[in-house]
Design a protein around this motif. Structure first.
Motif, PDB file in Angstrom:
ATOM      1  N   ASP A 169      -6.852   4.324   2.671  1.00 31.31           N
ATOM      2  CA  ASP A 169      -6.410   5.672   3.005  1.00 31.31           C
ATOM      3  C   ASP A 169      -6.384   5.784   4.524  1.00 31.31           C
ATOM      4  N   SER A 170      -5.785   6.835   5.007  1.00 38.70           N
ATOM      5  CA  SER A 170      -5.733   7.073   6.443  1.00 38.70           C
ATOM      6  C   SER A 170      -6.994   7.836   6.857  1.00 38.70           C
ATOM      7  N   VAL A 171      -7.759   7.243   7.769  1.00 40.57           N
ATOM      8  CA  VAL A 171      -8.969   7.876   8.291  1.00 40.57           C
ATOM      9  C   VAL A 171      -8.798   7.945   9.807  1.00 40.57           C
ATOM     10  N   ASP A 172      -8.804   9.143  10.345  1.00 42.45           N
ATOM     11  CA  ASP A 172      -8.561   9.353  11.776  1.00 42.45           C
ATOM     12  C   ASP A 172      -7.257   8.696  12.217  1.00 42.45           C
ATOM     13  N   GLY A 173      -6.248   8.754  11.341  1.00 39.29           N
ATOM     14  CA  GLY A 173      -4.929   8.217  11.661  1.00 39.29           C
ATOM     15  C   GLY A 173      -4.794   6.714  11.529  1.00 39.29           C
ATOM     16  N   VAL A 203     -10.017   0.756   4.823  1.00 37.55           N
ATOM     17  CA  VAL A 203     -10.538   0.421   3.503  1.00 37.55           C
ATOM     18  C   VAL A 203     -11.583   1.477   3.154  1.00 37.55           C
ATOM     19  N   VAL A 204     -11.316   2.278   2.117  1.00 34.79           N
ATOM     20  CA  VAL A 204     -12.278   3.294   1.724  1.00 34.79           C
ATOM     21  C   VAL A 204     -13.113   2.847   0.519  1.00 34.79           C
ATOM     22  N   GLU A 205     -12.598   1.850  -0.212  1.00 32.98           N
ATOM     23  CA  GLU A 205     -13.358   1.280  -1.315  1.00 32.98           C
ATOM     24  C   GLU A 205     -12.869  -0.142  -1.561  1.00 32.98           C
ATOM     25  N   ILE A 260       0.887  -1.171   0.000  1.00 40.25           N
ATOM     26  CA  ILE A 260       0.000   0.000   0.000  1.00 40.25           C
ATOM     27  C   ILE A 260       0.921   1.216   0.000  1.00 40.25           C
ATOM     28  N   GLU A 261       1.253   1.694  -1.184  1.00 41.06           N
ATOM     29  CA  GLU A 261       2.262   2.740  -1.323  1.00 41.06           C
ATOM     30  C   GLU A 261       1.872   4.049  -0.661  1.00 41.06           C
ATOM     31  N   ASN A 262       0.611   4.465  -0.763  1.00 36.78           N
ATOM     32  CA  ASN A 262       0.228   5.758  -0.191  1.00 36.78           C
ATOM     33  C   ASN A 262       0.283   5.767   1.334  1.00 36.78           C
ATOM     34  N   LEU A 263       0.309   4.588   1.961  1.00 38.72           N
ATOM     35  CA  LEU A 263       0.420   4.508   3.417  1.00 38.72           C
ATOM     36  C   LEU A 263       1.782   3.991   3.861  1.00 38.72           C
ATOM     37  N   GLY A 264       2.644   3.672   2.887  1.00 39.99           N
ATOM     38  CA  GLY A 264       3.980   3.187   3.212  1.00 39.99           C
ATOM     39  C   GLY A 264       3.990   1.812   3.852  1.00 39.99           C
TER      40      GLY A 264
END
Length: 112
Positions: free
Chosen positions: A98-102, A106-108, A64-68
């Motif tokens: 994505d990061s939600v509340d840190g 899973v957003v989709e 998950i590249e966007n979260l490292g």
């Protein structure tokens, strides 16, 4: 006495640029850093467990590249718990995180 006054003025003037430069390093005068965080992209994954009550899904996923994050198997909260009813253990899915509340979330999630 004249030399002492002149020397103190020269030293004060010499130190002024350094003091000014140090003052601008507090972050207030600096331009904002450019976004180094990557935009979320879908990641291939396999559903290992679904916990509808807790609103979590355990996924064996690629990086998950966007979260490292490296590839691994991990439980994630799901942004919309209602989506979990559309899947079952063993399904191959494409997941956007994505990061939600840190927290990595899973957003989709959809079938490829």
């Amino acid at each position: 006495m004249k030399y002492a006054n002149a020397l103190s003025i020269v030293l004060a003037l010499a130190a002024a640029p350094a003091a000014f430069a140090a003052g601008s390093m507090d972050g207030m005068d600096m331009k904002p850093a450019t976004q180094s965080r990557q935009a979320p992209h879908p990641v291939a994954a396999e559903i290992k467990k679904i916990d509808r009550h807790a609103g979590k899904v355990t996924l064996k996923h690629g990086p998950i590249e966007n979260l490292g994050m490296d590839a691994m198997t991990m439980a994630f909260p799901v942004k919309d718990r209602a989506d979990l009813k559309n899947f079952k253990v063993g399904d191959t899915v494409s997941v956007t995180f994505d990061s939600v509340d840190g927290k990595a979330t899973v957003v989709e999630m959809r079938r490829p």
